[in-house]
Structure formats: C-alpha cells, structure tokens
Scaffold this motif. Structure first.
Motif, PDB file in Angstrom:
ATOM      1  N   LEU A  97       4.057 -14.548  -3.666  1.00 33.16           N
ATOM      2  CA  LEU A  97       4.367 -14.531  -2.235  1.00 33.16           C
ATOM      3  C   LEU A  97       5.524 -15.472  -1.925  1.00 33.16           C
ATOM      4  N   LEU A  98       5.533 -16.634  -2.539  1.00 34.26           N
ATOM      5  CA  LEU A  98       6.604 -17.601  -2.284  1.00 34.26           C
ATOM      6  C   LEU A  98       7.910 -17.187  -2.946  1.00 34.26           C
ATOM      7  N   GLU A  99       7.813 -16.593  -4.130  1.00 32.13           N
ATOM      8  CA  GLU A  99       9.017 -16.209  -4.871  1.00 32.13           C
ATOM      9  C   GLU A  99       9.699 -14.976  -4.280  1.00 32.13           C
ATOM     10  N   LYS A 100       8.901 -14.016  -3.817  1.00 30.57           N
ATOM     11  CA  LYS A 100       9.454 -12.714  -3.423  1.00 30.57           C
ATOM     12  C   LYS A 100       9.404 -12.433  -1.923  1.00 30.57           C
ATOM     13  N   PHE A 101       8.463 -13.072  -1.213  1.00 31.48           N
ATOM     14  CA  PHE A 101       8.235 -12.664   0.178  1.00 31.48           C
ATOM     15  C   PHE A 101       8.241 -13.835   1.159  1.00 31.48           C
ATOM     16  N   ASP A 102       8.909 -14.909   0.799  1.00 27.28           N
ATOM     17  CA  ASP A 102       9.056 -16.049   1.698  1.00 27.28           C
ATOM     18  C   ASP A 102       7.696 -16.591   2.161  1.00 27.28           C
ATOM     19  N   GLY A 103       6.702 -16.465   1.286  1.00 30.18           N
ATOM     20  CA  GLY A 103       5.384 -17.015   1.590  1.00 30.18           C
ATOM     21  C   GLY A 103       4.532 -16.173   2.503  1.00 30.18           C
ATOM     22  N   LYS A 104       5.015 -14.980   2.872  1.00 28.94           N
ATOM     23  CA  LYS A 104       4.268 -14.116   3.785  1.00 28.94           C
ATOM     24  C   LYS A 104       3.689 -12.908   3.039  1.00 28.94           C
ATOM     25  N   VAL A 105       2.521 -12.478   3.452  1.00 22.86           N
ATOM     26  CA  VAL A 105       1.903 -11.297   2.856  1.00 22.86           C
ATOM     27  C   VAL A 105       2.689 -10.070   3.300  1.00 22.86           C
ATOM     28  N   PRO A 106       3.202  -9.275   2.380  1.00 26.20           N
ATOM     29  CA  PRO A 106       3.994  -8.094   2.768  1.00 26.20           C
ATOM     30  C   PRO A 106       3.124  -7.022   3.413  1.00 26.20           C
ATOM     31  N   SER A 107       3.763  -6.112   4.117  1.00 29.59           N
ATOM     32  CA  SER A 107       3.016  -5.099   4.863  1.00 29.59           C
ATOM     33  C   SER A 107       3.311  -3.676   4.404  1.00 29.59           C
ATOM     34  N   THR A 108       3.760  -3.520   3.162  1.00 32.45           N
ATOM     35  CA  THR A 108       3.939  -2.181   2.602  1.00 32.45           C
ATOM     36  C   THR A 108       3.063  -2.032   1.367  1.00 32.45           C
ATOM     37  N   ARG A 109       2.656  -0.826   1.092  1.00 34.29           N
ATOM     38  CA  ARG A 109       1.760  -0.564  -0.031  1.00 34.29           C
ATOM     39  C   ARG A 109       2.385  -0.989  -1.363  1.00 34.29           C
ATOM     40  N   LYS A 110       3.628  -0.613  -1.573  1.00 32.35           N
ATOM     41  CA  LYS A 110       4.287  -0.927  -2.835  1.00 32.35           C
ATOM     42  C   LYS A 110       4.374  -2.431  -3.060  1.00 32.35           C
ATOM     43  N   GLU A 111       4.749  -3.153  -2.032  1.00 30.23           N
ATOM     44  CA  GLU A 111       4.874  -4.604  -2.165  1.00 30.23           C
ATOM     45  C   GLU A 111       3.516  -5.265  -2.366  1.00 30.23           C
ATOM     46  N   LEU A 112       2.521  -4.808  -1.651  1.00 34.08           N
ATOM     47  CA  LEU A 112       1.178  -5.376  -1.815  1.00 34.08           C
ATOM     48  C   LEU A 112       0.668  -5.169  -3.237  1.00 34.08           C
ATOM     49  N   GLN A 113       0.870  -3.970  -3.772  1.00 26.51           N
ATOM     50  CA  GLN A 113       0.371  -3.674  -5.106  1.00 26.51           C
ATOM     51  C   GLN A 113       1.194  -4.346  -6.203  1.00 26.51           C
ATOM     52  N   SER A 114       2.299  -4.960  -5.826  1.00 26.32           N
ATOM     53  CA  SER A 114       3.060  -5.739  -6.803  1.00 26.32           C
ATOM     54  C   SER A 114       2.439  -7.122  -7.007  1.00 26.32           C
ATOM     55  N   LEU A 115       1.494  -7.498  -6.142  1.00 23.62           N
ATOM     56  CA  LEU A 115       0.849  -8.799  -6.242  1.00 23.62           C
ATOM     57  C   LEU A 115      -0.291  -8.761  -7.250  1.00 23.62           C
ATOM     58  N   GLY A 119      -4.958  -4.057  -6.100  1.00 22.17           N
ATOM     59  CA  GLY A 119      -4.845  -2.668  -6.496  1.00 22.17           C
ATOM     60  C   GLY A 119      -4.821  -1.767  -5.275  1.00 22.17           C
ATOM     61  N   PRO A 120      -4.938  -0.460  -5.465  1.00 26.68           N
ATOM     62  CA  PRO A 120      -4.873   0.482  -4.346  1.00 26.68           C
ATOM     63  C   PRO A 120      -5.910   0.217  -3.254  1.00 26.68           C
ATOM     64  N   LYS A 121      -7.165  -0.046  -3.654  1.00 26.52           N
ATOM     65  CA  LYS A 121      -8.206  -0.297  -2.654  1.00 26.52           C
ATOM     66  C   LYS A 121      -7.875  -1.530  -1.825  1.00 26.52           C
ATOM     67  N   SER A 122      -7.545  -2.616  -2.492  1.00 26.22           N
ATOM     68  CA  SER A 122      -7.230  -3.862  -1.791  1.00 26.22           C
ATOM     69  C   SER A 122      -6.005  -3.707  -0.897  1.00 26.22           C
ATOM     70  N   ALA A 123      -5.004  -2.982  -1.384  1.00 32.86           N
ATOM     71  CA  ALA A 123      -3.798  -2.757  -0.582  1.00 32.86           C
ATOM     72  C   ALA A 123      -4.142  -1.979   0.686  1.00 32.86           C
ATOM     73  N   ASN A 124      -4.989  -0.974   0.559  1.00 29.65           N
ATOM     74  CA  ASN A 124      -5.376  -0.185   1.726  1.00 29.65           C
ATOM     75  C   ASN A 124      -6.146  -1.012   2.744  1.00 29.65           C
ATOM     76  N   ILE A 125      -7.012  -1.904   2.265  1.00 33.47           N
ATOM     77  CA  ILE A 125      -7.747  -2.773   3.181  1.00 33.47           C
ATOM     78  C   ILE A 125      -6.783  -3.669   3.937  1.00 33.47           C
ATOM     79  N   LEU A 126      -5.842  -4.265   3.230  1.00 37.33           N
ATOM     80  CA  LEU A 126      -4.868  -5.144   3.873  1.00 37.33           C
ATOM     81  C   LEU A 126      -3.999  -4.379   4.872  1.00 37.33           C
ATOM     82  N   LEU A 127      -3.551  -3.203   4.484  1.00 34.93           N
ATOM     83  CA  LEU A 127      -2.718  -2.401   5.385  1.00 34.93           C
ATOM     84  C   LEU A 127      -3.461  -2.071   6.673  1.00 34.93           C
TER      85      LEU A 127
END
Length: 218
Positions: A97-115, A119-127
């Motif tokens: 998060l600090l290296e790629k997203f300025d310390g903020k949780v991203p709001s796209t599926r692709k970016e979330l799943q890069s963390l 995975g897909p389930k967790s990304a969907n919950i966050l979205l």
C-alpha cells in the motif's frame, strides 16, 4: 440445476428472509476492513472481533504496520486461525500500500488483488462494503447455499458461482444478496442440520416463477 428464473426466485426469497442483513465486520475505514478481511479467512466472526480493538489501536495505518514486524502482529492475532500467515499478509500488504498506492487502499479489483492476502472474494467484499461498488463475494456460506439449492452444479468453483449469480440478478442487488445469504447460511442452510425444509417458499411453484419478478416489489 435450476433455470435462471427459478434460481433468481430462490435468491430473492432468501433476501426476503433477511431484508436488513448488514456486514458483521467491525471497521471504521478501508484499511481496517482490509485487515479484517485478511483475518476472516477460515476464521469465525467472533474470533476476529475479539482481536480487532487492540489491533486497530496499535496499527491505525500501513505506516504503523511496517514500523512493526510480522512477529509483533502475531502477538495481537494469535487467537485467530492461521495467524502466522495472516500476520505476514497484513505486513506485506501494508508495504505494498505504501509502495504502490500512497498508503491508501485501492478501489479497483485489479489493484486490490495485487495485494498479498487479497483474492477474488476479499476484493469483492472490499469493493462492495468499503467502496459501495457493485460486487458479489462468494464465501463458504454462499457456495454451500448455491450448491444445495441447485443454483449451480455441485462441482462449481467460486468463480463459476459468482458468474452465475451475477448473471441472474441485477447488479444493484449483489451486495444485499451476499449479506442475506451469509445470514441464511449461518442460521438456516448450515453445514450441519440444515433447516431449509422449514421454508417451503424457497421451493414452491418454481415452474411458474414470473421472469419479471423483482425484490423491489416486496
């Protein structure tokens, strides 16, 4: 497997049983939810809830996490299943998060799943929960319900379940359906001693379901 209309009917009836279902997860911001989602894998809501207050206090943001260590994180979550791996995931994802997203949780599926740990389930919950986007998460409860009620085939994968459900109900219902199905899975369509037979409305007249049926009409 049920027709699209019949499967939609079953999901809508479950939503009617739990019209006010909401996420049970305790969080105040997307980063806290990220940690909760990581902790929740193969763990009970109760076990996760017991550790979050102290965890959030010690680690209010990703910077606090990376100034710590996986070993210290373990000390806060050791009562949660698979805590060693989860401590590593929280640490690594905070670094990302600090290296790629300025310390903020991203709001796209692709970016979330890069963390790490997401995975897909967790990304969907966050979205859906953190960012109010249309997404449908498939957890063990949702998978069990969909298979037991023949919404999908018995050997369906989470990806196939997500595809099937999101094809047969409108996107605006995805989040509500997920939450209702979780409650239904915990209380009625459980892994043991299922009580689904006590709710005949789920099965009645499936051959005569109106294809224009809408949950909004209830």
């Amino acid at each position: 497997m049920l027709t699209n209309e019949a499967a939609q009917h079953v999901i809508y009836e479950i939503m009617k049983l739990y019209p006010d279902a909401v996420p049970m997860m305790r969080y105040q911001n997307p980063f806290q939810l990220l940690m909760v989602v990581i902790l929740s894998a193969q763990a009970t809501d109760i076990s996760v809830a017991k550790v979050t207050d102290q965890l959030f206090k010690r680690y209010p943001n990703p910077q606090a996490v990376i100034e710590s260590s996986p070993e210290e994180i373990e000390s806060y979550i050791k009562t949660v299943g698979l805590y060693r791996n989860k401590a590593k995931y929280i640490y690594k994802s905070s670094c990302q998060l600090l290296e790629k997203f300025d310390g903020k949780v991203p709001s796209t599926r692709k970016e979330l799943q890069s963390l790490t740990g997401i995975g897909p389930k967790s990304a969907n919950i966050l979205l859906n929960v953190a960012f109010n986007q249309e997404a449908f998460a498939v957890d063990t409860h949702v998978a069990r319900i969909c298979k037991h009620h023949k919404i999908v085939e018995e050997n369906a994968t989470p990806k196939q379940i997500e595809k099937r459900v999101t094809e047969i109900i409108p996107a605006k219902y995805w989040g509500r359906a997920h939450q209702s199905m979780i409650s239904f899975g915990k209380e009625i369509c459980t892994s043991r001693n299922m009580k689904c037979h006590d709710y005949p409305q789920l099965y009645e007249n499936l051959e005569e379901v109106d294809p224009t049926d809408s949950i909004d009409a209830v």
